[in-house]
Design an enzyme around this catalytic site. Structure first.
Site, mmCIF file in Angstrom:
data_model
loop_
_atom_site.group_PDB
_atom_site.id
_atom_site.type_symbol
_atom_site.label_atom_id
_atom_site.label_comp_id
_atom_site.label_asym_id
_atom_site.label_seq_id
_atom_site.Cartn_x
_atom_site.Cartn_y
_atom_site.Cartn_z
ATOM 1 N N GLU A 105 -9.936 5.650 2.888
ATOM 2 C CA GLU A 105 -10.294 4.862 4.066
ATOM 3 C C GLU A 105 -10.221 5.761 5.293
ATOM 4 O OE1 GLU A 105 -8.830 0.897 6.591
ATOM 5 O OE2 GLU A 105 -7.660 1.599 4.877
ATOM 6 N N GLU A 111 0.825 -1.199 0.000
ATOM 7 C CA GLU A 111 0.000 0.000 0.000
ATOM 8 C C GLU A 111 0.864 1.255 0.000
ATOM 9 O OE1 GLU A 111 -2.595 -0.429 3.421
ATOM 10 O OE2 GLU A 111 -2.718 -2.600 3.091
#
Length: 434
Positions: free
Chosen positions: A349, A238
């Site tokens: 997120e 990520e």
């Protein structure tokens, strides 16, 4: 004993004497101000923390003080934390990838860089620590120094630098109660799981979303995934930007990376807070603040991130901006990603702790909903994937998903300028998101 060693020993001794006076910040962060509760920290815990910091804060060749208060240590590249990993005991640092992903030729009238967007990843002071004009010398890598207070803001020493275990949004249709129950909320675009993927790319607008509670965060990132979403062997790489008061002690957006090979259970961490990611760049500090950032109805600033698998050695490289190499995740760290990825996700997120039983007002992206569009909502543009012959192509047939569109939402589209793109985000708590 050298000066640095004497200094660290003095700090450790001082911390032990000050232990009864040291306390943990732990409540909400509103408008950049800390509102705190306090609890005492034992000398034994401080001693354990200092031993851990001595492991991850490597002796610097040079020290740079950033205007935002960060300390950037210029560490010799062969002494960086990555090489402490047992799987990298005999690892030889790869200086450059064997091959960059091949780019498609784009016609002049289809150039993707909008004139209204300024990409400070290419020029100017795009990280705060650059503003004093000092750079790390060749052969070193810049590492943001971790402090005792950084560790004290986390739940425990084990949790420091780690994500709470979360379920990928692609599982939401199978287990919506699990996803919403752990507080993680998303607005993402994602590929199917039936293809082999060797990397992903996107350009992401950078904002400074408001975070209501200190242990919440807001991030915008690319996920490169493989393994079982239902088990304990999910592999994830990520990268993107995040605002995390708990991790960094402030509300600035920062460049970050993350990896795990066991569904966020024990392996991996943010940035260089554990052994794993091998940095090769002397100008980019992972975990450092990004500046400037986008403003509502004003200038829009974005960063471009590329993650791809080296076709010869198998390491997963990270590029930033216009083909600037940051470093790589060695293939040895992974099980499923040692071969290829099976899914890519792009998007936002947040963690919502539901303070006082209500949804918090932690923002995603710009804090505005997708339908507000350019200059108001946050965006990902030029979504691309790397295929088996190391070629970049526009991401096609993507799906979009969000747990609660009254809190955060996403809308995707396509045009010649931005390729596959989407707007996303939201304010969190509002009359329709109680």
């Amino acid at each position: 004993m050298g000066f640095t060693a004497r200094k660290r020993r003095f700090q450790a001794i001082a911390l032990l004497f000050l232990a009864p006076l040291l306390f943990l910040e732990n409540l909400s962060v509103v408008c950049g101000l800390n509102y705190t509760n306090y609890r005492p920290v034992s000398s034994l815990r401080l001693e354990r923390i200092q031993r851990h910091l001595d492991k991850i804060n490597k002796p610097p060749v040079m020290i740079i003080e950033s205007p935002d208060g960060d300390i950037i240590d210029c560490v010799h590249k062969r002494r960086q934390p990555a090489l402490d990993h047992p799987l990298l005991k005999n690892h030889k640092i790869q200086r450059v990838p064997s091959e960059m992903p091949k780019l498609k030729v784009i016609k002049e009238d289809e150039m993707r860089e909008p004139k209204t967007v300024k990409n400070e990843g290419e020029k100017g002071a795009w990280q705060m620590w650059h503003k004093n004009g000092t750079r790390c010398p060749k052969g070193t890598v810049p590492i943001r120094r971790s402090t005792v207070h950084d560790v004290l803001r986390s739940k425990s020493l084990f949790d420091f630098g780690k994500k709470q275990r979360s379920i990928s949004l692609a599982r939401r249709s199978d287990a919506p109660d699990v996803v919403s129950g752990n507080g993680h909320e998303h607005a993402i675009a994602y590929t199917g799981t039936s293809q082999e993927v060797y990397g992903a790319k996107a350009t992401i607008s950078v904002w400074d979303p408001s975070i209501q509670v200190v242990n919440e965060f807001s991030l915008s990132q690319i996920w490169v995934l493989s393994g079982s979403f239902d088990g304990s062997d999910l592999n994830s790489i990520e990268a993107g930007w995040q605002v995390s008061p708990e991790l960094y002690g402030d509300s600035r957006p920062r460049l970050f990376t993350y990896w795990t090979s066991d569904s966020y259970q024990a392996t991996g961490c943010y940035n260089l807070l554990c052994a794993g990611f091998v940095q090769t760049n002397s100008r980019i500090a992972i975990g450092a603040a990004i500046s400037p950032v986008s403003s509502f109805e004003g200038n829009q600033f974005d960063i471009t991130i590329l993650i791809w698998k080296d076709p010869k050695l198998g390491n997963w490289w990270m590029g930033f901006g216009d083909n600037t190499l940051v470093g790589y995740w060695p293939a040895e760290l992974f099980t499923h990603l040692a071969n290829h990825a099976t899914m890519v996700e792009w998007g936002g997120e947040v963690v919502n702790s539901r303070a006082n039983g209500r949804h918090t007002s932690t923002q995603m992206g710009s804090g505005h909903f997708a339908e507000e569009g350019f200059g108001k909502a946050s965006y990902f543009r030029n979504l691309e994937i790397v295929d088996s012959d190391n070629s970049l192509s526009s991401a096609q047939d993507i799906s979009i998903l969000a747990e609660n569109t009254n809190c955060y939402n996403i809308k995707n589209s396509y045009n010649n300028q931005w390729g596959t793109y989407f707007y996303y985000g939201g304010p969190g708590n509002n009359p329709l998101c109680p």
